[in-house]
Design a protein around this motif. Structure first.
Motif, PDB file in Angstrom:
ATOM      1  N   ASP A 140       0.833  -1.186   0.000  1.00 54.76           N
ATOM      2  CA  ASP A 140       0.000   0.000   0.000  1.00 54.76           C
ATOM      3  C   ASP A 140       0.877   1.247   0.000  1.00 54.76           C
ATOM      4  O   ASP A 140       2.099   1.169  -0.213  1.00 54.76           O
ATOM      5  CB  ASP A 140      -0.956  -0.007   1.200  1.00 54.76           C
ATOM      6  N   ALA A 141       0.265   2.407   0.261  1.00 54.76           N
ATOM      7  CA  ALA A 141       1.014   3.662   0.202  1.00 54.76           C
ATOM      8  C   ALA A 141       2.112   3.722   1.255  1.00 54.76           C
ATOM      9  O   ALA A 141       3.095   4.461   1.103  1.00 54.76           O
ATOM     10  CB  ALA A 141       0.061   4.846   0.379  1.00 54.76           C
ATOM     11  N   GLN A 142       1.982   2.961   2.333  1.00 49.86           N
ATOM     12  CA  GLN A 142       3.008   2.907   3.376  1.00 49.86           C
ATOM     13  C   GLN A 142       3.962   1.740   3.181  1.00 49.86           C
ATOM     14  O   GLN A 142       4.730   1.407   4.080  1.00 49.86           O
ATOM     15  CB  GLN A 142       2.343   2.814   4.754  1.00 49.86           C
ATOM     16  N   LEU A 143       3.874   1.093   2.017  1.00 50.38           N
ATOM     17  CA  LEU A 143       4.717  -0.052   1.657  1.00 50.38           C
ATOM     18  C   LEU A 143       4.438  -1.273   2.524  1.00 50.38           C
ATOM     19  O   LEU A 143       5.294  -2.159   2.652  1.00 50.38           O
ATOM     20  CB  LEU A 143       6.213   0.316   1.730  1.00 50.38           C
ATOM     21  N   MET A 144       3.262  -1.326   3.134  1.00 52.85           N
ATOM     22  CA  MET A 144       2.862  -2.478   3.934  1.00 52.85           C
ATOM     23  C   MET A 144       2.013  -3.417   3.081  1.00 52.85           C
ATOM     24  O   MET A 144       1.343  -2.995   2.127  1.00 52.85           O
ATOM     25  CB  MET A 144       2.060  -2.033   5.160  1.00 52.85           C
ATOM     26  N   SER A 145       2.034  -4.715   3.413  1.00 50.60           N
ATOM     27  CA  SER A 145       1.271  -5.721   2.672  1.00 50.60           C
ATOM     28  C   SER A 145       0.476  -6.576   3.651  1.00 50.60           C
ATOM     29  O   SER A 145       0.879  -6.758   4.810  1.00 50.60           O
ATOM     30  CB  SER A 145       2.202  -6.626   1.857  1.00 50.60           C
ATOM     31  N   LYS A 146      -0.649  -7.115   3.182  1.00 48.85           N
ATOM     32  CA  LYS A 146      -1.476  -7.996   3.989  1.00 48.85           C
ATOM     33  C   LYS A 146      -1.289  -9.437   3.531  1.00 48.85           C
ATOM     34  O   LYS A 146      -1.342  -9.730   2.334  1.00 48.85           O
ATOM     35  CB  LYS A 146      -2.950  -7.603   3.885  1.00 48.85           C
ATOM     36  N   LEU A 147      -1.082 -10.318   4.512  1.00 48.94           N
ATOM     37  CA  LEU A 147      -0.954 -11.743   4.244  1.00 48.94           C
ATOM     38  C   LEU A 147      -2.240 -12.424   4.711  1.00 48.94           C
ATOM     39  O   LEU A 147      -2.568 -12.403   5.893  1.00 48.94           O
ATOM     40  CB  LEU A 147       0.255 -12.326   4.983  1.00 48.94           C
ATOM     41  N   THR A 148      -2.986 -12.999   3.765  1.00 46.20           N
ATOM     42  CA  THR A 148      -4.248 -13.661   4.074  1.00 46.20           C
ATOM     43  C   THR A 148      -4.115 -15.137   3.737  1.00 46.20           C
ATOM     44  O   THR A 148      -3.646 -15.491   2.655  1.00 46.20           O
ATOM     45  CB  THR A 148      -5.399 -13.047   3.261  1.00 46.20           C
ATOM     46  N   ALA A 149      -4.530 -15.989   4.672  1.00 53.37           N
ATOM     47  CA  ALA A 149      -4.342 -17.426   4.461  1.00 53.37           C
ATOM     48  C   ALA A 149      -5.518 -18.217   5.007  1.00 53.37           C
ATOM     49  O   ALA A 149      -6.144 -17.832   5.998  1.00 53.37           O
ATOM     50  CB  ALA A 149      -3.051 -17.902   5.121  1.00 53.37           C
ATOM     51  N   THR A 150      -5.814 -19.322   4.333  1.00 52.21           N
ATOM     52  CA  THR A 150      -6.736 -20.337   4.820  1.00 52.21           C
ATOM     53  C   THR A 150      -5.938 -21.630   4.896  1.00 52.21           C
ATOM     54  O   THR A 150      -5.550 -22.190   3.866  1.00 52.21           O
ATOM     55  CB  THR A 150      -7.937 -20.502   3.872  1.00 52.21           C
ATOM     56  N   LEU A 151      -5.646 -22.084   6.110  1.00 47.20           N
ATOM     57  CA  LEU A 151      -4.720 -23.187   6.321  1.00 47.20           C
ATOM     58  C   LEU A 151      -5.465 -24.490   6.578  1.00 47.20           C
ATOM     59  O   LEU A 151      -6.493 -24.503   7.262  1.00 47.20           O
ATOM     60  CB  LEU A 151      -3.809 -22.890   7.522  1.00 47.20           C
ATOM     61  N   ASP A 152      -4.931 -25.573   6.024  1.00 45.42           N
ATOM     62  CA  ASP A 152      -5.500 -26.875   6.349  1.00 45.42           C
ATOM     63  C   ASP A 152      -5.032 -27.263   7.750  1.00 45.42           C
ATOM     64  O   ASP A 152      -4.122 -26.640   8.318  1.00 45.42           O
ATOM     65  CB  ASP A 152      -5.112 -27.924   5.307  1.00 45.42           C
ATOM     66  N   PRO A 153      -5.643 -28.278   8.375  1.00 45.93           N
ATOM     67  CA  PRO A 153      -5.334 -28.602   9.777  1.00 45.93           C
ATOM     68  C   PRO A 153      -3.863 -28.886  10.041  1.00 45.93           C
ATOM     69  O   PRO A 153      -3.309 -28.450  11.060  1.00 45.93           O
ATOM     70  CB  PRO A 153      -6.203 -29.828  10.050  1.00 45.93           C
ATOM     71  N   THR A 181      -1.162 -27.849   8.335  1.00 46.00           N
ATOM     72  CA  THR A 181      -0.364 -26.631   8.229  1.00 46.00           C
ATOM     73  C   THR A 181      -0.552 -25.745   9.454  1.00 46.00           C
ATOM     74  O   THR A 181       0.415 -25.176   9.967  1.00 46.00           O
ATOM     75  CB  THR A 181      -0.756 -25.852   6.956  1.00 46.00           C
ATOM     76  N   GLN A 182      -1.786 -25.626   9.937  1.00 47.36           N
ATOM     77  CA  GLN A 182      -2.016 -24.821  11.134  1.00 47.36           C
ATOM     78  C   GLN A 182      -1.299 -25.421  12.338  1.00 47.36           C
ATOM     79  O   GLN A 182      -0.711 -24.695  13.147  1.00 47.36           O
ATOM     80  CB  GLN A 182      -3.508 -24.715  11.437  1.00 47.36           C
ATOM     81  N   ALA A 183      -1.348 -26.749  12.472  1.00 49.31           N
ATOM     82  CA  ALA A 183      -0.691 -27.396  13.612  1.00 49.31           C
ATOM     83  C   ALA A 183       0.810 -27.124  13.600  1.00 49.31           C
ATOM     84  O   ALA A 183       1.414 -26.839  14.642  1.00 49.31           O
ATOM     85  CB  ALA A 183      -0.973 -28.891  13.580  1.00 49.31           C
TER      86      ALA A 183
END
Length: 496
Positions: free
Chosen positions: A226-239, A241-243
């Protein structure tokens, strides 16, 4: 970290269709073309008319009529997209893929959404010419009537994609019909709530969800800066990977660990520090970060460990898998501006300096001379690492018009095809992503690439097949990776 100075692809699988029936008669074609001309004329007429003398009730009715018309146009637009995809007609524009045609030639902002809508709401044909109904038939009808908006379609697609695969097909069809009916009277946000309750009704105990559904829904997306050079990381993890992530965060995101604001904070895993010392306890007492901030810093430290440990191997498309940053001589002199990485990310100047202080950077200075061999002629076909570094410093990313692929995801492209006598010299190479690399060549349906000797920019001339549509082809350049040059051209001259 490394710092440096300045056969055509297939159609996307979601749009691959069997051949449609024979083309309509020429009179029907003329009628269709004429109808679009009439539509354009009607829009011009509406734009010239004023609603100043309309009553309040009439302007409300006009606003509703305009919205319905726009939705019906959107439905027809999906049909036109499928016409182009069925015939691979996007090749006539010089686009490397259907997606690039939609993005660059039609100017569609959300290409994936538009193509997903087209694939789900359009009719298809079998090999024998039999017409098949759209995947979301009720939704397609509602959009064609102008009763729902494209935003409703996105919600319905999202909900139906989350229906477990083991649910009976009749129930899946009934769910889509119900959602399409609710969409006629509800806002997209309210429709999403209905869809959530519908999913709970179809699988109240979660017993129908299986590995196929989890595999279909897994995802991880990194947004653009974005304008502040920040990025969003969005994830949907399987069980699983989350563990595994939970274990990593428990070790690397513990209070006091990997704190960039604390010079005495232990780095790495909490197990790497002697638990009998007071170091961890003291660092934890000084730690004022939230859990989310500790998770971020743990990921930062983990990525550094992976890069420094050589786990990524020795090369990726000819470039070393390290943090490679391009800077200009002016930025070095003025200590200001942004550094550009080979993956297309921007880094503030102070971050570049901090990284350089902790690294053994390789400075590639491309002026009148260099110790690296950048001219191989016909002695070798593939570009060397030094040539890839030089290309990144000059081009930064794919040089094809409107392409935003960074250098790390691109290849060294022979401006004159190797098979046609092209040379592996730095002044006869350019950066091109795999799709555009295949789109350039000597055939009439391919782009022609050259290096402008004055500007040192790679030019792309559209294929001859585009002439009937866009007129005589003219060389084009890609400015996406060089916003600083665009700003320089936009500045008024200094008359002092």
């Amino acid at each position: 970290m490394i710092m440096a100075f300045d056969k055509p692809p297939p159609t996307p699988s979601s749009l691959v269709l069997d051949a449609p029936p024979a083309a309509a008669h020429s009179d029907s074609v003329d009628e269709l073309v004429a109808a679009y001309g009439e539509l354009d004329a009607v829009l011009d007429r509406i734009a010239q008319l004023s609603a100043d003398r309309c009553t309040d009730a009439e302007v409300v009715a006009l606003a509703k009529a305009n919205e319905v018309a726009g939705r019906r146009i959107a439905s027809l637009g999906l049909r036109r997209l499928m016409d182009v995809a069925d015939r691979d007609a996007w090749r006539l524009t010089g686009a490397a893929t259907m997606r690039m045609f939609v993005a660059n030639h039609l100017g569609v902002p959300d290409v994936k959404r538009r193509l997903d809508h087209a694939a789900a709401l359009s009719e298809t044909y079998t090999v024998t010419g039999q017409k098949l109904t759209p995947e979301l038939s009720a939704t397609a009808d509602a959009l064609a009537e102008g009763a729902i908006a494209p935003e409703h379609v996105s919600v319905i697609l999202d909900i139906t994609n989350r229906i477990p695969a083991s649910v009976e097909i009749d129930d899946q069809v009934a769910a889509e019909v119900a959602l399409a009916e609710h969409a006629r009277t509800l806002s997209p946000s309210a429709l999403r709530q209905v869809g959530t309750r519908l999913l709970a009704h179809l699988d109240p105990d979660g017993e129908l969800t299986d590995d196929r559904d989890r595999a279909r829904q897994r995802s991880m997306t990194l947004s653009r800066q974005d304008a502040q050079l920040m990025s969003k990381l969005t994830a949907t993890l399987d069980p699983i990977t989350q563990a595994m992530l939970d274990v990593v965060l428990a070790k690397w995101a513990a209070p006091g660990m990997n704190n960039p604001d604390d010079p005495h904070s232990p780095s790495g895993s909490i197990d790497d520090t002697d638990p009998d010392t007071e170091v961890i306890k003291d660092a934890a007492q000084r730690d004022s970060r939230s859990q989310a901030q500790r998770n971020h810093d743990a990921l930062n430290a983990l990525l550094k460990s992976v890069l420094d440990g050589g786990a990524l191997g020795g090369s990726h498309r000819g470039l070393p898998p390290q943090l490679i940053i391009s800077i200009t001589e002016t930025q070095l002199r003025e200590s200001a501006g942004l550094g550009v990485t080979a993956t297309g990310a921007d880094l503030p100047w102070h971050d570049v300096v901090e990284l350089a202080a902790k690294a053994d950077p390789h400075l590639a200075v491309f002026a009148d001379h260099t110790e690296e061999i950048l001219y191989f002629g016909r002695a070798r076909r593939t570009a060397s690492r030094a040539q890839r570094m030089a290309l990144f410093a000059r081009d930064r990313g794919c040089t094809a018009p409107d392409c935003d692929q960074p250098a790390m995801h691109s290849e060294a492209h022979h401006l004159t095809d190797w098979a046609e006598g092209g040379r592996t010299d730095i002044n006869e190479l350019g950066v091109a992503c795999p799709k555009h690399n295949r789109a350039a060549g000597p055939r009439r349906d391919q782009w022609t690439t050259r290096l402008d000797r004055t500007t040192r920019r790679v030019t792309w001339t559209p294929p001859a097949t585009t002439q009937p549509i866009n007129g005589p082809p003219t060389p084009r350049i890609n400015n996406i990776h060089h916003p600083d040059r665009a700003l320089t051209r936009a500045q008024p001259p200094n008359h002092d």
